[in-house]
Scaffold this motif. Structure first.
Motif, PDB file in Angstrom:
ATOM      1  N   VAL A 136       0.619 -10.328  -5.782  1.00 47.03           N
ATOM      2  CA  VAL A 136       0.664  -9.254  -4.651  1.00 47.03           C
ATOM      3  C   VAL A 136      -0.335  -7.899  -5.263  1.00 47.03           C
ATOM      4  CG1 VAL A 136       1.784  -8.054  -3.020  1.00 47.03           C
ATOM      5  CG2 VAL A 136       2.705 -10.142  -3.628  1.00 47.03           C
ATOM      6  N   ASN A 137      -1.303  -7.817  -4.661  1.00 50.71           N
ATOM      7  CA  ASN A 137      -2.346  -6.688  -4.904  1.00 50.71           C
ATOM      8  C   ASN A 137      -1.854  -5.546  -4.440  1.00 50.71           C
ATOM      9  OD1 ASN A 137      -3.757  -8.517  -6.301  1.00 50.71           O
ATOM     10  ND2 ASN A 137      -5.273  -8.479  -4.702  1.00 50.71           N
ATOM     11  N   ILE A 138      -2.061  -4.226  -4.995  1.00 51.69           N
ATOM     12  CA  ILE A 138      -1.804  -3.068  -4.520  1.00 51.69           C
ATOM     13  C   ILE A 138      -2.984  -2.299  -4.080  1.00 51.69           C
ATOM     14  CG2 ILE A 138      -1.230  -0.711  -5.668  1.00 51.69           C
ATOM     15  CD1 ILE A 138       0.658  -2.076  -7.485  1.00 51.69           C
ATOM     16  N   ILE A 139      -2.741  -1.556  -3.091  1.00 54.05           N
ATOM     17  CA  ILE A 139      -3.850  -0.770  -2.431  1.00 54.05           C
ATOM     18  C   ILE A 139      -3.417   0.684  -2.263  1.00 54.05           C
ATOM     19  CG2 ILE A 139      -5.196  -0.434  -0.234  1.00 54.05           C
ATOM     20  CD1 ILE A 139      -4.876  -3.003   0.559  1.00 54.05           C
ATOM     21  N   LEU A 140      -4.182   1.637  -2.886  1.00 56.45           N
ATOM     22  CA  LEU A 140      -3.654   3.138  -3.085  1.00 56.45           C
ATOM     23  C   LEU A 140      -4.294   3.670  -1.601  1.00 56.45           C
ATOM     24  CD1 LEU A 140      -4.220   4.168  -6.758  1.00 56.45           C
ATOM     25  CD2 LEU A 140      -2.132   3.401  -5.452  1.00 56.45           C
ATOM     26  N   CYS A 141      -3.281   4.310  -1.058  1.00 55.85           N
ATOM     27  CA  CYS A 141      -3.407   4.806   0.427  1.00 55.85           C
ATOM     28  C   CYS A 141      -2.653   6.143   0.530  1.00 55.85           C
ATOM     29  CB  CYS A 141      -3.406   3.685   1.265  1.00 55.85           C
ATOM     30  SG  CYS A 141      -3.881   4.059   2.836  1.00 55.85           S
ATOM     31  N   ASP A 142      -2.937   6.933   1.408  1.00 56.02           N
ATOM     32  CA  ASP A 142      -2.389   8.091   1.511  1.00 56.02           C
ATOM     33  C   ASP A 142      -2.553   8.444   3.145  1.00 56.02           C
ATOM     34  OD1 ASP A 142      -1.601  10.718   1.874  1.00 56.02           O
ATOM     35  OD2 ASP A 142      -1.880  11.271  -0.232  1.00 56.02           O
ATOM     36  N   VAL A 143      -1.447   8.835   3.790  1.00 56.87           N
ATOM     37  CA  VAL A 143      -1.641   8.945   5.237  1.00 56.87           C
ATOM     38  C   VAL A 143      -2.144  10.013   5.586  1.00 56.87           C
ATOM     39  CG1 VAL A 143       0.815  10.365   5.524  1.00 56.87           C
ATOM     40  CG2 VAL A 143      -0.088   8.700   7.306  1.00 56.87           C
ATOM     41  N   SER A 144      -2.278  11.260   4.618  1.00 55.73           N
ATOM     42  CA  SER A 144      -3.216  12.426   4.950  1.00 55.73           C
ATOM     43  C   SER A 144      -4.609  12.282   4.443  1.00 55.73           C
ATOM     44  CB  SER A 144      -2.776  13.442   3.924  1.00 55.73           C
ATOM     45  OG  SER A 144      -2.702  13.172   2.569  1.00 55.73           O
ATOM     46  N   ASP A 145      -5.056  11.042   4.250  1.00 57.55           N
ATOM     47  CA  ASP A 145      -6.365  10.805   3.741  1.00 57.55           C
ATOM     48  C   ASP A 145      -7.107   9.704   4.779  1.00 57.55           C
ATOM     49  OD1 ASP A 145      -8.771   9.983   2.492  1.00 57.55           O
ATOM     50  OD2 ASP A 145      -8.173   9.574   0.712  1.00 57.55           O
ATOM     51  N   ALA A 201       0.838  -1.162  -0.158  1.00 61.49           N
ATOM     52  CA  ALA A 201      -0.154   0.001   0.066  1.00 61.49           C
ATOM     53  C   ALA A 201       1.030   1.391   0.109  1.00 61.49           C
ATOM     54  CB  ALA A 201      -1.153  -0.148   1.198  1.00 61.49           C
ATOM     55  N   GLY A 202       0.340   2.311  -0.700  1.00 58.53           N
ATOM     56  CA  GLY A 202       1.068   3.631  -0.691  1.00 58.53           C
ATOM     57  C   GLY A 202       0.289   4.456  -1.815  1.00 58.53           C
ATOM     58  N   ARG A 203       0.918   5.577  -2.105  1.00 58.86           N
ATOM     59  CA  ARG A 203       0.374   6.689  -2.818  1.00 58.86           C
ATOM     60  C   ARG A 203       0.204   6.330  -4.321  1.00 58.86           C
ATOM     61  NH1 ARG A 203       2.922  12.145  -0.463  1.00 58.86           N
ATOM     62  NH2 ARG A 203       4.735  10.814  -0.698  1.00 58.86           N
ATOM     63  N   SER A 204       1.388   5.737  -4.715  1.00 57.40           N
ATOM     64  CA  SER A 204       1.579   5.632  -6.306  1.00 57.40           C
ATOM     65  C   SER A 204       1.646   4.289  -6.591  1.00 57.40           C
ATOM     66  CB  SER A 204       3.000   6.486  -6.442  1.00 57.40           C
ATOM     67  OG  SER A 204       3.540   6.112  -7.690  1.00 57.40           O
ATOM     68  N   ARG A 205       0.698   3.928  -7.445  1.00 60.06           N
ATOM     69  CA  ARG A 205       0.615   2.552  -7.972  1.00 60.06           C
ATOM     70  C   ARG A 205       1.852   2.348  -8.851  1.00 60.06           C
ATOM     71  NH1 ARG A 205      -3.310  -1.122  -8.959  1.00 60.06           N
ATOM     72  NH2 ARG A 205      -4.923   0.493  -8.500  1.00 60.06           N
ATOM     73  N   GLU A 206       2.557   3.437  -9.619  1.00 60.72           N
ATOM     74  CA  GLU A 206       3.701   3.140 -10.392  1.00 60.72           C
ATOM     75  C   GLU A 206       4.900   2.864  -9.670  1.00 60.72           C
ATOM     76  OE1 GLU A 206       1.714   5.750 -10.651  1.00 60.72           O
ATOM     77  OE2 GLU A 206       0.788   5.144 -12.731  1.00 60.72           O
ATOM     78  N   LYS A 207       5.096   3.410  -8.334  1.00 66.88           N
ATOM     79  CA  LYS A 207       6.253   3.414  -7.519  1.00 66.88           C
ATOM     80  C   LYS A 207       5.982   1.801  -6.702  1.00 66.88           C
ATOM     81  CE  LYS A 207       7.549   8.019  -6.177  1.00 66.88           C
ATOM     82  NZ  LYS A 207       7.660   9.057  -5.304  1.00 66.88           N
ATOM     83  N   LEU A 208       4.724   1.473  -6.181  1.00 65.75           N
ATOM     84  CA  LEU A 208       4.438   0.229  -5.775  1.00 65.75           C
ATOM     85  C   LEU A 208       4.546  -0.886  -6.701  1.00 65.75           C
ATOM     86  CD1 LEU A 208       1.326   1.317  -3.643  1.00 65.75           C
ATOM     87  CD2 LEU A 208       3.752   0.684  -2.738  1.00 65.75           C
ATOM     88  N   GLN A 209       4.296  -0.804  -7.978  1.00 63.48           N
ATOM     89  CA  GLN A 209       4.564  -1.727  -8.917  1.00 63.48           C
ATOM     90  C   GLN A 209       6.026  -1.938  -9.329  1.00 63.48           C
ATOM     91  OE1 GLN A 209       2.003  -3.430 -10.520  1.00 63.48           O
ATOM     92  NE2 GLN A 209       3.558  -4.823 -10.947  1.00 63.48           N
ATOM     93  N   ALA A 210       6.728  -0.796  -9.313  1.00 62.99           N
ATOM     94  CA  ALA A 210       8.157  -0.808  -9.487  1.00 62.99           C
ATOM     95  C   ALA A 210       8.858  -1.545  -8.280  1.00 62.99           C
ATOM     96  CB  ALA A 210       8.978   0.604  -9.686  1.00 62.99           C
TER      97      ALA A 210
END
Length: 428
Positions: free
Chosen positions: A71-80, A44-53
């Motif tokens: 492994v799946n990706i969850i888009l998530c922001d600590v400010s949200d 999980a994190g803010r950027s799908r591209e960075k997580l994919q990398a």
């Protein structure tokens, strides 16, 4: 802990400097016999591209091409907050790698507690760790969530090392001193500046830490046995034949929290603890004193803190950099933490006379920041998932030793390169 969710664990902040190594370690452990084919996890994190990398890099490094699809990706922001809640609802456990925790840690803890999700972090920041206890312990207990901080190099080796020392002494262990020795190779060693930032803000905020502890309102732990004497700001360690200084991390506060829990809830005799780190010869001492005085002078002022954070490499003598260590530096670095304990033999009253037994133990492992820390964090996670019956009976905000004292964590660490051993103890 939460069940019936699509994931058993999620690595939050997976594309950060430390997070990428945690992802690699989870991938390694997921392929081992205990978890093979059964661990469902995501990043999980803010950027799908960075997580994919990060997943692609881990897949290439480990020879596991299936990672990118499994492994799946969850888009998530600590400010949200809504995105944090959405992440927490999907997993039993969050591995939080987003720091400094004093700025970014509480929203993650809040989302996890509110949704009955457990959370592990690698914070070395006492203000954050103790603040989370004050604000969320009761709610976490109500929700059945285990919030366990400092599950990296700060402070798994120290906290579990003290418990290991106690378990190997016949009698009553009353006091322990630990000495950390960092070994490096031809290119030396360094740490990513995220840790430097935490140190800068932590030392600048000591007054608030004292206020926080007054709010918590714990009574002092009883001193059992001979009182452990403090050492100087710089001293020569006859035990290790090196100059040493007090360790500036969270180890002492974490160990004290564990000892308080074990004394209060399990009626165990509390152990006094002091932590030091070796610095080498007199030349190293002079350099350290100069750098330390400059640091302490600058950290008191806003402009000084800005300078320290902008130029970590300059003010730390190259020990902290914005780029972090190279692969070679990590491969050639290691740590040893040596514990010197004293106590009273079975049948002797610890409140009468001098200690009559001593013990020396050691925890050693690979590079501390980005090899040992992911190992410790991931094995803490596996322990939380697999040793449920050995955890404290209710959720809450715990130190590692409080949460894992009855579990197989030390055995798991031994099997993954963080080794606990007895160096010497009295004859039976």
């Amino acid at each position: 802990m939460a069940t019936g969710r699509p994931y058993q664990l999620v690595v939050f902040g997976a594309s950060g400097f430390t997070g990428q190594f945690v992802v690699e370690e989870v991938a390694r452990v997921a392929a081992e016999d205990e978890l093979r084919g059964s661990l469902q996890w995501a990043v999980a994190g803010r950027s799908r591209e960075k997580l994919q990398a990060v997943l692609e890099k881990a897949a290439k490094k480990l020879g596991k091409s299936e990672l990118k699809s499994e492994v799946n990706i969850i888009l998530c922001d600590v400010s949200d907050p809504s995105s944090l809640a959405d992440m927490a609802k999907q997993t039993a456990l969050v591995l939080n790698c987003v720091g400094p925790y004093r700025f970014f840690g509480e929203p993650v803890v809040k989302a996890c507690v509110e949704n009955g999700t457990s959370c592990i972090d690698i914070s070395g920041e006492p203000q954050f760790l103790e603040g989370m206890y004050l604000n969320y312990n009761d709610k976490a207990a109500e929700k059945g969530a285990y919030i366990i901080g400092s599950c990296g190099f700060d402070s798994i080796p120290a906290d579990m090392g003290v418990l290991y020392t106690r378990s190997n002494l016949k009698g009553t262990l009353t006091a322990v001193e630990s000495f950390l020795n960092i070994k490096s190779g031809s290119e030396g060693s360094c740490i990513h500046d995220g840790t430097w930032k935490s140190a800068v803000y932590g030392l600048a905020d000591q007054d608030n830490l004292r206020k926080l502890r007054r709010q918590i309102g714990h009574k002092p732990l009883p001193v059992i046995g001979r009182k452990l004497k403090g050492r100087g700001a710089v001293f020569y360690s006859n035990e290790l034949n090196q100059y040493s200084v007090p360790f500036m991390g969270s180890d002492v506060s974490v160990v004290k929290r564990t000892q308080r829990y074990l004394h209060t809830h399990l009626n165990e005799s509390p152990i006094q603890y002091a932590a030091y780190t070796t610095v080498g010869g007199i030349g190293s001492v002079i350099k350290l004193m100069f750098a330390g005085l400059l640091f302490l002078m600058l950290v008191k002022f806003d402009f000084g803190r800005k300078l320290l954070i902008k130029y970590p490499e300059f003010f730390s003598g190259g020990h902290f950099t914005k780029e972090g260590p190279t692969e070679k530096q990590m491969e050639e670095s290691s740590f040893e933490m040596t514990f010197f304990g004293e106590g009273y033999s079975t049948g002797q009253d610890p409140q009468q006379g001098k200690p009559n037994v001593k013990i020396c133990t050691q925890v050693k492992g690979p590079e501390a920041g980005y090899v040992a820390t992911p190992i410790a964090m991931v094995q803490a996670a596996v322990t939380l998932l697999k040793d449920k019956s050995s955890l404290p009976k209710q959720g809450g905000v715990y130190s590692p030793g409080a949460a894992f004292s009855e579990t197989k964590l030390i055995d798991r660490l031994n099997k993954h390169g963080i080794e606990f051993s007895v160096i010497s103890k009295p004859e039976a």
